[in-house]
Motif scaffolding. Structure first.
Motif, PDB file in Angstrom:
ATOM      1  N   ALA A 117       0.853  -1.184   0.000  1.00 16.46           N
ATOM      2  CA  ALA A 117       0.000   0.000   0.000  1.00 16.46           C
ATOM      3  C   ALA A 117       0.885   1.229   0.000  1.00 16.46           C
ATOM      4  N   TRP A 118       0.352   2.326  -0.508  1.00 11.80           N
ATOM      5  CA  TRP A 118       1.058   3.609  -0.506  1.00 11.80           C
ATOM      6  C   TRP A 118       0.203   4.641   0.219  1.00 11.80           C
ATOM      7  N   TYR A 119       0.797   5.299   1.203  1.00  8.18           N
ATOM      8  CA  TYR A 119       0.140   6.420   1.881  1.00  8.18           C
ATOM      9  C   TYR A 119       1.017   7.647   1.689  1.00  8.18           C
ATOM     10  N   VAL A 120       0.504   8.643   0.997  1.00  9.27           N
ATOM     11  CA  VAL A 120       1.297   9.807   0.600  1.00  9.27           C
ATOM     12  C   VAL A 120       1.444  10.774   1.775  1.00  9.27           C
ATOM     13  N   PHE A 135      -1.160   8.147 -15.363  1.00 16.40           N
ATOM     14  CA  PHE A 135      -0.527   9.008 -14.351  1.00 16.40           C
ATOM     15  C   PHE A 135      -1.604   9.605 -13.451  1.00 16.40           C
ATOM     16  N   VAL A 136      -1.352   9.578 -12.137  1.00 12.42           N
ATOM     17  CA  VAL A 136      -2.324  10.048 -11.149  1.00 12.42           C
ATOM     18  C   VAL A 136      -1.673  11.103 -10.255  1.00 12.42           C
ATOM     19  N   PRO A 137      -2.016  12.391 -10.391  1.00  6.32           N
ATOM     20  CA  PRO A 137      -1.511  13.386  -9.440  1.00  6.32           C
ATOM     21  C   PRO A 137      -2.017  13.055  -8.038  1.00  6.32           C
ATOM     22  N   VAL A 138      -1.187  13.298  -7.027  1.00 11.80           N
ATOM     23  CA  VAL A 138      -1.567  12.930  -5.665  1.00 11.80           C
ATOM     24  C   VAL A 138      -1.440  14.110  -4.722  1.00 11.80           C
ATOM     25  N   SER A 139      -2.060  13.939  -3.545  1.00  7.65           N
ATOM     26  CA  SER A 139      -1.978  14.905  -2.459  1.00  7.65           C
ATOM     27  C   SER A 139      -1.676  14.163  -1.165  1.00  7.65           C
ATOM     28  N   PRO A 140      -1.092  14.843  -0.186  1.00 10.98           N
ATOM     29  CA  PRO A 140      -0.875  14.191   1.107  1.00 10.98           C
ATOM     30  C   PRO A 140      -2.179  13.611   1.655  1.00 10.98           C
ATOM     31  N   GLY A 141      -2.115  12.389   2.168  1.00 13.55           N
ATOM     32  CA  GLY A 141      -3.300  11.710   2.674  1.00 13.55           C
ATOM     33  C   GLY A 141      -3.897  10.712   1.714  1.00 13.55           C
ATOM     34  N   ASP A 142      -3.485  10.745   0.440  1.00 16.08           N
ATOM     35  CA  ASP A 142      -3.980   9.758  -0.522  1.00 16.08           C
ATOM     36  C   ASP A 142      -3.441   8.374  -0.172  1.00 16.08           C
ATOM     37  N   CYS A 143      -4.266   7.360  -0.405  1.00 12.74           N
ATOM     38  CA  CYS A 143      -3.861   5.986  -0.097  1.00 12.74           C
ATOM     39  C   CYS A 143      -4.302   5.064  -1.223  1.00 12.74           C
ATOM     40  N   PHE A 144      -3.406   4.170  -1.631  1.00 14.19           N
ATOM     41  CA  PHE A 144      -3.685   3.213  -2.699  1.00 14.19           C
ATOM     42  C   PHE A 144      -3.170   1.833  -2.287  1.00 14.19           C
ATOM     43  N   PRO A 199     -10.121   6.824   4.123  1.00 11.33           N
ATOM     44  CA  PRO A 199     -10.021   6.499   5.550  1.00 11.33           C
ATOM     45  C   PRO A 199     -11.372   6.110   6.138  1.00 11.33           C
ATOM     46  N   GLU A 200     -11.364   5.090   6.991  1.00  8.76           N
ATOM     47  CA  GLU A 200     -12.562   4.657   7.709  1.00  8.76           C
ATOM     48  C   GLU A 200     -12.369   4.970   9.193  1.00  8.76           C
ATOM     49  N   PRO A 201     -13.202   5.848   9.769  1.00  4.90           N
ATOM     50  CA  PRO A 201     -13.022   6.194  11.185  1.00  4.90           C
ATOM     51  C   PRO A 201     -13.194   4.969  12.088  1.00  4.90           C
ATOM     52  N   GLY A 252      -9.764  16.033  19.747  1.00  2.91           N
ATOM     53  CA  GLY A 252      -8.599  16.490  19.006  1.00  2.91           C
ATOM     54  C   GLY A 252      -7.784  15.404  18.334  1.00  2.91           C
ATOM     55  N   ALA A 253      -8.145  14.125  18.473  1.00  2.53           N
ATOM     56  CA  ALA A 253      -7.347  13.038  17.903  1.00  2.53           C
ATOM     57  C   ALA A 253      -8.266  11.999  17.260  1.00  2.53           C
ATOM     58  N   THR A 254      -7.759  11.348  16.215  1.00  3.40           N
ATOM     59  CA  THR A 254      -8.552  10.335  15.511  1.00  3.40           C
ATOM     60  C   THR A 254      -7.702   9.110  15.226  1.00  3.40           C
ATOM     61  N   ARG A 255      -8.373   7.957  15.160  1.00  2.00           N
ATOM     62  CA  ARG A 255      -7.778   6.698  14.698  1.00  2.00           C
ATOM     63  C   ARG A 255      -8.615   6.242  13.517  1.00  2.00           C
ATOM     64  N   ASP A 256      -7.983   6.157  12.341  1.00  2.00           N
ATOM     65  CA  ASP A 256      -8.661   5.765  11.105  1.00  2.00           C
ATOM     66  C   ASP A 256      -7.988   4.537  10.512  1.00  2.00           C
ATOM     67  N   ARG A 257      -8.772   3.699   9.880  1.00  2.00           N
ATOM     68  CA  ARG A 257      -8.204   2.609   9.082  1.00  2.00           C
ATOM     69  C   ARG A 257      -8.008   3.130   7.663  1.00  2.00           C
ATOM     70  N   LEU A 258      -6.764   3.147   7.215  1.00  2.00           N
ATOM     71  CA  LEU A 258      -6.468   3.606   5.860  1.00  2.00           C
ATOM     72  C   LEU A 258      -6.792   2.536   4.837  1.00  2.00           C
ATOM     73  N   CYS A 259      -6.444   1.282   5.155  1.00  2.00           N
ATOM     74  CA  CYS A 259      -6.726   0.185   4.234  1.00  2.00           C
ATOM     75  C   CYS A 259      -6.432  -1.127   4.944  1.00  2.00           C
ATOM     76  N   THR A 260      -6.837  -2.201   4.334  1.00  2.00           N
ATOM     77  CA  THR A 260      -6.398  -3.529   4.748  1.00  2.00           C
ATOM     78  C   THR A 260      -5.609  -4.125   3.592  1.00  2.00           C
ATOM     79  N   LEU A 261      -4.589  -4.868   3.961  1.00  2.00           N
ATOM     80  CA  LEU A 261      -3.700  -5.487   2.975  1.00  2.00           C
ATOM     81  C   LEU A 261      -3.583  -6.951   3.385  1.00  2.00           C
ATOM     82  N   GLY A 262      -4.463  -7.788   2.854  1.00  2.00           N
ATOM     83  CA  GLY A 262      -4.517  -9.161   3.315  1.00  2.00           C
ATOM     84  C   GLY A 262      -4.883  -9.189   4.786  1.00  2.00           C
ATOM     85  N   VAL A 263      -4.012  -9.783   5.613  1.00  2.00           N
ATOM     86  CA  VAL A 263      -4.282  -9.859   7.053  1.00  2.00           C
ATOM     87  C   VAL A 263      -3.842  -8.601   7.785  1.00  2.00           C
TER      88      VAL A 263
END
Length: 335
Positions: free
Chosen positions: A112-115, A153-162, A244-246, A252-263
């Motif tokens: 996975a890539w998190y920018v 080609f895909v331009p990206v921004s901080p916070g993007d996830c693939f 992101p999935e909350p 003032g703080a959050t925990r998000d799931r960005l993605c799952t990668l298999g297990v």
């Protein structure tokens, strides 16, 4: 048990990553001990933040391997890297674990890539364009042609996830800094096949040189494992993108799931406040990419700052994370 602080200097050599930049040492890890002189690391393309890969294993502060200091790490499939590019990576593809031609001691490498950051206009190359066939791609490679017209080609921004599945043609463009979690069979090395390297040549030190040598390509294997029946263009990019999935939010703080990668669960802890994390019952890696944080488990506390990585033993139980204008990527694998 308490978190283990990993050495911050697990960099791969510039001959391996001649496309690397300076952001990892000058921004993310600036001022950390054990990095040596600033001029010592001319180019840093990769920092293997959490690794049991035999090629570049993580070590704790006293020099022991992570798997020696924390035996449960010896069986984890997690590999977490920081990447920073001043030039494009090669156009590449990863095989599935069951690819028959994998060498002994090698595995596939879904990732996975998190920018984290990017220069204006920078982005990623993700998948083939509509109408690109195996035959057309093979002919272009044989002719040493420019592959850019065949790639999306895909331009990206901080916070993007693939999520980059096996068989996906991909490359990180110039001017991008990201976190790269990967799944690799424990004790093995993840495999990358290079399609094309932009017709570049390098000298023995890893510097661009018209009189140098090209890096090795793996055209036959690349073509063999590419998923030519996948979607193309924008539709394919959309299938790779994750939002992101909350999981929980505190003041003032959050925990998000960005993605799952298999297990593997890839999560983001962010903000300015305290999060309570229930027991994961699994080994976790925590890579701090901004600010500072403190982990408290029982009566013990461990502080970490931007550029540091902690290994959290499965026996740590429930813990809290106090973030000080911070962001961290936490990965852990379900049993």
């Amino acid at each position: 048990m308490t978190p283990l602080r990993l050495r911050p200097d697990n960099f791969t050599p510039p001959t391996r990553t001649p496309w690397g930049g300076r952001r990892i040492v000058e921004a993310i890890k600036a001022g950390l001990p054990d990095l040596g002189d600033d001029g010592e690391h001319d180019v840093v393309g990769e920092a293997w933040e959490f690794s049991i890969d035999p090629a570049f294993p993580s070590r704790v502060a006293d020099g022991r391997l992570l798997a020696e200091a924390l035996p449960e790490a010896a069986t984890t499939p997690m590999l977490v890297k920081l990447l920073d590019t001043a030039d494009e990576l090669s156009v590449q593809v990863h095989p599935p674990d069951d690819y028959a031609a994998l060498p002994p001691g090698h595995s596939g490498k879904p990732e996975a890539w998190y920018v984290l950051a990017r220069e204006p206009g920078a982005g990623l190359w993700l998948g083939l364009r509509d109408g690109v066939t195996r035959e057309a791609l093979s002919s272009a490679l044989a002719a040493h042609a420019d592959l850019r017209p065949m790639l999306t080609f895909v331009p990206v921004s901080p916070g993007d996830c693939f999520v980059i599945a096996p068989g996906t043609v991909h490359a990180v463009g110039a001017g991008v800094t990201l976190v790269e979690p990967q799944l690799v069979r424990p004790g093995q090395t993840g495999t990358t096949y290079r399609f094309w390297d932009w017709n570049r040549r390098y000298d023995a030190a890893g510097h661009r040189s018209p009189s140098g040598q090209p890096r090795p390509l793996h055209v036959a294997d690349s073509l063999a494992v590419t998923a030519f029946d996948d979607q193309r263009g924008a539709a394919y990019v959309a299938s790779l993108r994750r939002r992101p999935e909350p999981i929980v939010a505190a003041a003032g703080a959050t925990r998000d799931r960005l993605c799952t990668l298999g297990v593997m669960s890839v999560e983001r802890l962010r903000g300015d406040g305290t999060l309570v994390i229930p027991a994961l019952a699994a080994l976790a890696a925590l890579v701090v990419v901004r600010g500072r944080l403190t982990i408290r488990a029982g009566d013990a506390s461990t502080a970490a700052r931007c550029g540091e990585t902690l290994a959290l033993p499965s026996e740590i139980g429930a813990f809290s994370v106090t973030l000080e204008d911070a962001e961290a990527i936490m990965t852990w694998c379900r049993g």
